[in-house]
Motif scaffolding. Structure first.
Motif, mmCIF file in Angstrom:
data_model
loop_
_atom_site.group_PDB
_atom_site.id
_atom_site.type_symbol
_atom_site.label_atom_id
_atom_site.label_comp_id
_atom_site.label_asym_id
_atom_site.label_seq_id
_atom_site.Cartn_x
_atom_site.Cartn_y
_atom_site.Cartn_z
ATOM 1 N N VAL A 145 27.443 115.870 20.724
ATOM 2 C CA VAL A 145 26.377 117.527 19.898
ATOM 3 C C VAL A 145 24.864 117.379 19.164
ATOM 4 O O VAL A 145 24.474 117.665 18.629
ATOM 5 C CB VAL A 145 27.834 117.416 19.955
ATOM 6 N N ALA A 146 25.103 116.131 18.599
ATOM 7 C CA ALA A 146 24.114 115.754 17.651
ATOM 8 C C ALA A 146 22.786 115.800 18.076
ATOM 9 O O ALA A 146 21.998 116.597 18.139
ATOM 10 C CB ALA A 146 24.563 114.064 17.423
ATOM 11 N N ALA A 165 31.989 120.082 21.550
ATOM 12 C CA ALA A 165 33.404 119.501 22.290
ATOM 13 C C ALA A 165 32.904 118.302 21.931
ATOM 14 O O ALA A 165 32.224 116.946 21.753
ATOM 15 C CB ALA A 165 32.946 119.970 23.700
ATOM 16 N N ASN A 166 34.650 118.219 21.093
ATOM 17 C CA ASN A 166 35.369 116.532 20.450
ATOM 18 C C ASN A 166 33.579 116.156 20.203
ATOM 19 O O ASN A 166 33.986 114.747 20.051
ATOM 20 C CB ASN A 166 35.552 115.845 22.221
ATOM 21 N N GLY A 167 32.582 116.427 19.114
ATOM 22 C CA GLY A 167 31.773 115.326 18.117
ATOM 23 C C GLY A 167 31.481 116.424 17.534
ATOM 24 O O GLY A 167 31.004 117.832 17.456
ATOM 25 N N ASP A 168 31.369 116.175 15.581
ATOM 26 C CA ASP A 168 30.254 117.293 15.136
ATOM 27 C C ASP A 168 29.208 116.987 14.674
ATOM 28 O O ASP A 168 28.569 117.934 13.648
ATOM 29 C CB ASP A 168 31.409 116.672 13.555
ATOM 30 N N GLY A 169 28.475 116.284 15.384
ATOM 31 C CA GLY A 169 27.238 116.720 15.541
ATOM 32 C C GLY A 169 26.659 115.426 13.946
ATOM 33 O O GLY A 169 25.444 115.432 14.009
ATOM 34 N N THR A 170 27.485 114.782 13.231
ATOM 35 C CA THR A 170 27.203 114.163 12.033
ATOM 36 C C THR A 170 27.780 112.861 12.385
ATOM 37 O O THR A 170 28.791 112.782 13.324
ATOM 38 C CB THR A 170 27.605 114.641 10.730
ATOM 39 N N PRO A 171 27.086 111.635 11.718
ATOM 40 C CA PRO A 171 27.470 109.960 12.236
ATOM 41 C C PRO A 171 29.471 110.503 11.902
ATOM 42 O O PRO A 171 29.946 110.821 11.155
ATOM 43 C CB PRO A 171 26.983 109.473 10.972
ATOM 44 N N TYR A 172 29.523 109.745 12.774
ATOM 45 C CA TYR A 172 30.861 109.404 12.474
ATOM 46 C C TYR A 172 31.764 108.152 11.620
ATOM 47 O O TYR A 172 32.648 108.553 10.897
ATOM 48 C CB TYR A 172 31.934 108.980 13.613
ATOM 49 N N PHE A 173 31.209 107.689 10.970
ATOM 50 C CA PHE A 173 31.337 106.787 10.028
ATOM 51 C C PHE A 173 30.394 106.444 9.206
ATOM 52 O O PHE A 173 29.151 107.061 9.277
ATOM 53 C CB PHE A 173 31.365 104.949 11.247
ATOM 54 N N GLY A 174 31.341 105.863 7.875
ATOM 55 C CA GLY A 174 30.650 105.909 6.561
ATOM 56 C C GLY A 174 30.847 106.583 5.410
ATOM 57 O O GLY A 174 30.588 108.063 6.496
ATOM 58 N N ALA A 175 31.036 107.138 4.304
ATOM 59 C CA ALA A 175 31.135 108.246 3.363
ATOM 60 C C ALA A 175 29.792 108.841 3.538
ATOM 61 O O ALA A 175 30.249 109.717 2.817
ATOM 62 C CB ALA A 175 31.941 107.847 2.030
ATOM 63 N N ASP A 176 27.867 108.459 3.187
ATOM 64 C CA ASP A 176 27.087 109.047 3.151
ATOM 65 C C ASP A 176 26.875 109.985 4.077
ATOM 66 O O ASP A 176 26.733 109.457 4.756
ATOM 67 C CB ASP A 176 26.598 107.704 3.178
ATOM 68 N N ASN A 179 22.461 110.821 4.388
ATOM 69 C CA ASN A 179 21.577 111.019 5.373
ATOM 70 C C ASN A 179 21.105 110.655 6.738
ATOM 71 O O ASN A 179 22.311 110.240 7.883
ATOM 72 C CB ASN A 179 20.989 108.989 5.502
ATOM 73 N N ALA A 180 20.565 111.301 7.346
ATOM 74 C CA ALA A 180 20.679 111.772 8.901
ATOM 75 C C ALA A 180 20.602 109.907 9.704
ATOM 76 O O ALA A 180 19.794 109.474 9.327
ATOM 77 C CB ALA A 180 19.392 112.130 9.625
ATOM 78 N N GLY A 181 21.470 109.855 10.525
ATOM 79 C CA GLY A 181 21.546 108.667 11.386
ATOM 80 C C GLY A 181 22.352 108.173 10.713
ATOM 81 O O GLY A 181 22.570 106.655 11.038
ATOM 82 N N GLY A 182 23.120 108.102 9.369
ATOM 83 C CA GLY A 182 23.303 107.021 9.089
ATOM 84 C C GLY A 182 25.036 106.511 9.339
ATOM 85 O O GLY A 182 24.838 107.053 10.786
ATOM 86 N N LEU A 250 25.007 105.019 13.961
ATOM 87 C CA LEU A 250 25.225 105.828 14.593
ATOM 88 C C LEU A 250 24.158 107.153 14.572
ATOM 89 O O LEU A 250 24.033 107.734 13.448
ATOM 90 C CB LEU A 250 26.388 106.488 14.654
ATOM 91 N N ILE A 251 23.388 108.091 15.916
ATOM 92 C CA ILE A 251 22.432 109.020 15.780
ATOM 93 C C ILE A 251 23.699 109.808 15.134
ATOM 94 O O ILE A 251 25.049 110.355 14.985
ATOM 95 C CB ILE A 251 22.847 109.856 17.158
ATOM 96 N N GLY A 252 23.222 111.251 14.612
ATOM 97 C CA GLY A 252 23.922 112.300 13.576
ATOM 98 C C GLY A 252 22.979 113.140 12.695
ATOM 99 O O GLY A 252 21.865 112.634 11.962
ATOM 100 N N LEU A 253 22.975 114.089 12.502
ATOM 101 C CA LEU A 253 22.477 115.091 11.451
ATOM 102 C C LEU A 253 23.247 115.218 10.091
ATOM 103 O O LEU A 253 24.322 114.235 10.141
ATOM 104 C CB LEU A 253 22.422 117.027 11.677
ATOM 105 N N THR A 254 22.731 115.250 9.005
ATOM 106 C CA THR A 254 23.902 115.607 7.699
ATOM 107 C C THR A 254 24.269 116.912 7.698
ATOM 108 O O THR A 254 23.736 117.746 8.469
ATOM 109 C CB THR A 254 22.626 114.969 6.618
ATOM 110 N N ASP A 255 24.873 117.026 6.681
ATOM 111 C CA ASP A 255 25.913 118.115 6.739
ATOM 112 C C ASP A 255 24.689 119.137 6.181
ATOM 113 O O ASP A 255 25.450 119.914 6.653
ATOM 114 C CB ASP A 255 26.392 117.944 4.784
ATOM 115 N N ALA A 256 23.880 118.917 5.823
ATOM 116 C CA ALA A 256 22.607 119.756 4.443
ATOM 117 C C ALA A 256 22.242 120.436 6.056
ATOM 118 O O ALA A 256 21.651 121.735 6.006
ATOM 119 C CB ALA A 256 21.014 119.321 3.722
ATOM 120 N N GLN A 257 21.360 119.337 7.034
ATOM 121 C CA GLN A 257 20.734 119.939 8.115
ATOM 122 C C GLN A 257 21.792 120.643 9.237
ATOM 123 O O GLN A 257 21.507 121.658 10.292
ATOM 124 C CB GLN A 257 20.345 118.883 8.954
#
Length: 325
Positions: A145-146, A165-176, A179-182, A250-257
């Motif tokens: 999805v990311a 599908a079964n993913g939100d496009g953002t990193p799955y782990f971590g509170a921050d 940061n893209a790819g955090g 982990l690959i992913g967009l930030t919430d803002a992106q």
């Protein structure tokens, strides 16, 4: 005090000995694996294209009843391949062409670093260009999805819509989540990490266990199916590539992106998916400003493989709605 220091010294020596033994055993195991490798004669259906400089494996399911509707491009998730779409894709191809490809570092695509979201996004754009696809609907699964949303953010005019599908496009782990790819970074030590991964892929049992847990009772877990999962990881350089992938954030967009994505989107989630359930799906829908949200009650993360009929029945109305845009 002297007794305590002596015990600490002994513990330190014991730990050093254990580390040395672990490193030596790992190195010896890898040496044995190179002398006696497991190779599986599993065919790779489909063809290859050059996608942004990466020799990329692609599968194509032609439309059974061509209707002129937008084609689908399917993007798999972490440690997956086009195989995860093998049961759902023929059903989705009832009225439109369907394509799936192996993301760099996985499946039968060449292992070409860097293994990050920017490079994965380049590859998806290269696939669309190589296949001469005009404004397809892109369906991402899990971490795929990311990649789908990243391309939609980069080139919104090139796609008709994206399904998460079964993913939100953002990193799955971590509170921050700023940061893209955090997210979680796994530090894996050589030669221990390659030895552990090699031990896993050499045997069917651990892979069968993971697949069955993520897929559900309808999932194919016979030897042939499990070999289809592990065959790509048994090729030359595959284990090293996988270790390199998991060493990265982990690959992913930030919430803002993600909130900046302007193409039409839809969400599909499984109620028994431990990584992407109803709360995550609704939060993703809010960021993407979409009301197209579908649930698969009782299904798990790999519903596309374990319950392809239900998966495609839930997915098709969303695709049709995006196609209508």
């Amino acid at each position: 005090m002297g007794a305590v220091l002596r015990w600490l010294r002994r513990i330190g020596v014991a730990l050093v000995v254990l580390v040395v033994l672990l490193l030596a055993a790992s190195g010896a195991y890898l040496g044995w694996d190179r002398l006696d490798p497991v190779r599986l004669d599993v065919p790779a259906p489909g063809f290859t294209v050059d996608a942004a400089g990466v020799r990329t494996h692609v599968e194509h399911w032609p439309a059974a009843r061509p209707s002129g509707r937008a084609p689908l491009v399917l993007v798999h998730g972490f440690a997956e391949s086009t195989y995860v779409w093998s049961r759902a894709a023929p059903l989705l191809a009832a009225d439109r062409d369907v394509y799936a490809y192996d993301v760099r570092g996985f499946g039968f695509t060449d292992r070409v670093p860097p293994y990050d979201l920017a490079a994965d996004t380049d590859q998806l754009g290269g696939v669309l260009a190589a296949l001469h696809l005009e404004r397809p609907v892109v369906v991402g699964h899990s971490s795929g999805v990311a990649i789908a949303l990243s391309w939609a953010l980069r080139a919104p005019a090139s796609v008709r819509g994206v399904v998460a599908a079964n993913g939100d496009g953002t990193p799955y782990f971590g509170a921050d989540r700023t940061n893209a790819g955090g997210g979680a970074r796994w530090v894996l030590v050589d030669p221990v990490a390659p030895a552990v991964v090699t031990a896993v892929v050499r045997h069917r049992a651990p892979i069968r266990s993971v697949v069955a847990a993520q897929c559900g009772p309808g999932c194919p877990v016979d030897d042939a199916a499990i070999d289809r999962w592990r065959a790509p990881f048994l090729g030359p350089g595959a284990v090293d590539a996988l270790v390199d992938v998991v060493r990265q954030p982990l690959i992913g967009l930030t919430d803002a992106q993600e909130a900046a994505v302007t193409v039409p989107t839809a969400i599909l989630y499984s109620s028994e998916d431990g990584s992407f359930g109803r709360p995550e799906a609704l939060a993703t829908a809010a960021r993407l400003r979409t009301g197209l949200v579908a649930e698969l009650p009782g299904a798990r993360h790999l519903a596309l493989l374990g319950e392809p009929e239900r998966f495609t029945a839930a997915l098709r109305p969303e695709i049709d709605a995006l196609d209508g845009h």
